[in-house]
Design a protein around this motif. Structure first.
Motif, short mmCIF file in Angstrom:
data_model
loop_
_atom_site.label_atom_id
_atom_site.label_comp_id
_atom_site.label_asym_id
_atom_site.label_seq_id
_atom_site.Cartn_x
_atom_site.Cartn_y
_atom_site.Cartn_z
N GLY A 1 0.83 -1.21 0.00
CA GLY A 1 0.00 0.00 0.00
C GLY A 1 0.85 1.25 0.00
O GLY A 1 1.98 1.26 -0.48
N GLY A 2 0.29 2.32 0.57
CA GLY A 2 1.04 3.57 0.64
C GLY A 2 1.93 3.62 1.87
O GLY A 2 3.05 4.11 1.82
N GLY A 3 1.42 3.10 3.00
CA GLY A 3 2.16 3.21 4.26
C GLY A 3 2.73 1.91 4.77
O GLY A 3 3.74 1.89 5.46
N THR A 4 2.07 0.78 4.45
CA THR A 4 2.59 -0.51 4.93
C THR A 4 2.55 -1.55 3.81
O THR A 4 1.74 -1.47 2.90
N THR A 5 3.46 -2.51 3.93
CA THR A 5 3.41 -3.70 3.07
C THR A 5 2.97 -4.85 3.97
O THR A 5 3.61 -5.13 4.98
N GLU A 6 1.85 -5.46 3.60
CA GLU A 6 1.26 -6.54 4.40
C GLU A 6 1.55 -7.87 3.71
O GLU A 6 1.23 -8.03 2.54
N ILE A 7 2.16 -8.77 4.45
CA ILE A 7 2.47 -10.08 3.89
C ILE A 7 1.79 -11.11 4.79
O ILE A 7 2.01 -11.11 6.00
N ALA A 8 0.94 -11.96 4.22
CA ALA A 8 0.22 -12.91 5.07
C ALA A 8 -0.05 -14.21 4.33
O ALA A 8 -0.31 -14.22 3.12
N ARG B 1 6.70 -1.34 7.61
CA ARG B 1 6.36 0.04 7.27
C ARG B 1 7.26 0.56 6.17
O ARG B 1 7.83 1.64 6.27
N ILE B 2 7.42 -0.26 5.14
CA ILE B 2 8.14 0.19 3.93
C ILE B 2 7.18 -0.08 2.79
O ILE B 2 6.81 -1.22 2.54
#
Length: 339
Positions: free
Chosen positions: A160-167, A181-182
């Motif tokens: 996204g714009g503020g966080t990269t979510e990996i799940a 938070r990159i």
């Protein structure tokens, strides 16, 4: 639900860069997450695109605020005003009074209790009577059509714009996840820093964003390379105007460090994945969603580095919003929604 129930249901993808609202299964609001406030009275002057156009161009009486930083609410008052302003943009069928709202909002999977509380309070203050939460990777998986309740592992990387979510998702739950938070904002900041250091030129956030959209790449050789992008701005030393052509190869070098951190986070999430699910992930591939997935060559670079095929979703920008919309329709069925 009685005969006279006027509850209006909306799904909100509250993003650091853009906020999307879905009502009746359709995207009704898709605006930048920016609000412009009067410095003296704190009155809202503009929300969304008009506020974004003011960003970086205001005088001392107006301040433009991006209420979310790193995927979480940084400015409580501005966030509430922004949500309120965006809900007002929806044309509800009943214009005589504002209906009570049932809202599903998506949040980063690494959110703390305090951050979840902040989102809930903002949504309630903006008119939400019932507020549900869904984690972003779960919403992204639903949005691209994965059966999240099946007993098999699927991996989502949502940039996204503020966080990269990996799940890794299986049986309607998140088995292993990393939230770093990159993300898009950091890539924009990398480009600003690069222009300052390499070309001795000052550029703002919006210009840097334009460079990223036009010539952003993570590979130094592309099959279908974009044309060089001409940037205009002041020289840092002399303040005289400059014109600099920027190529995609330059941007690939400048973003290398941040992209490597994303690769490390993906590997770290894979390390925590149980072996049976790991086998599923290798077989199904890993899905890329979010605005960052549009970066040229990202799927290829990740695939080469991690040896698992990466697939970019069909509409990566709206995957989370669509999934939040589907979750809204199935509130009673999906037990992973946080009440």
């Amino acid at each position: 639900m009685g005969l006279f129930s006027f509850t209006q249901e909306i799904a909100i993808d509250l993003g650091t860069a853009n906020t999307i609202i879905i009502c009746d299964g359709k995207i009704v609001v898709d605006e930048p997450s920016v609000v412009a406030l009067d410095q003296r009275t704190e009155r809202v002057l503009a929300v969304g695109t008009p506020a974004r156009q003011m960003d970086g161009k205001t005088h001392s009486d107006i301040r433009t605020v991006r209420p979310l930083r790193d995927g979480v609410i940084a400015d409580f008052y501005a966030a509430e005003q922004m949500i309120r302003g965006m809900i007002k943009m929806i044309n509800f069928k009943n214009h005589w009074f504002s209906p009570p709202l049932r809202i599903v909002v998506c949040i980063p999977s690494g959110s703390t209790e305090v951050e979840i509380r902040a989102v809930r309070d903002s949504a309630e203050h903006a008119g939400g009577r019932e507020v549900y939460m869904i984690y972003e990777p779960m919403a992204a998986a639903i949005g691209i059509g994965i059966d999240v309740e099946a007993p098999e592992g699927n991996m989502i990387v949502d940039i996204g714009g503020g966080t990269t979510e990996i799940a890794v998702i299986s049986l309607g739950g998140i088995v292993s996840n990393r939230s770093i938070r990159i993300a898009g904002d950091d890539l924009t900041a990398d480009i600003m820093e690069y222009m300052r250091r390499q070309h001795n030129m000052k550029v703002g956030e919006r210009t840097s964003e334009m460079i990223k959209i036009n010539v952003g790449s993570v590979l130094t050789s592309l099959d279908d390379p974009p044309e060089d992008f001409i940037v205009h701005g002041p020289n840092q030393m002399t303040a005289l105007p400059m014109e600099v052509p920027i190529s995609y190869q330059e941007i690939a070098h400048c973003l290398d460090k941040s992209i490597s951190k994303m690769e490390a986070a993906i590997l770290s999430a894979l390390e925590q994945t149980p072996p049976e699910l790991y086998a599923d992930v290798v077989r199904n591939g890993i899905y890329l969603t979010g605005g960052g997935a549009l970066m040229r060559g990202l799927d290829k670079r990740f695939s080469d580095k991690i040896n698992i095929p990466f697939h970019v979703a069909d509409d990566p920008l709206h995957a989370v919003a669509k999934g939040t919309g589907i979750a809204l329709k199935n509130i009673d069925k999906f037990n992973f929604l946080i009440k």
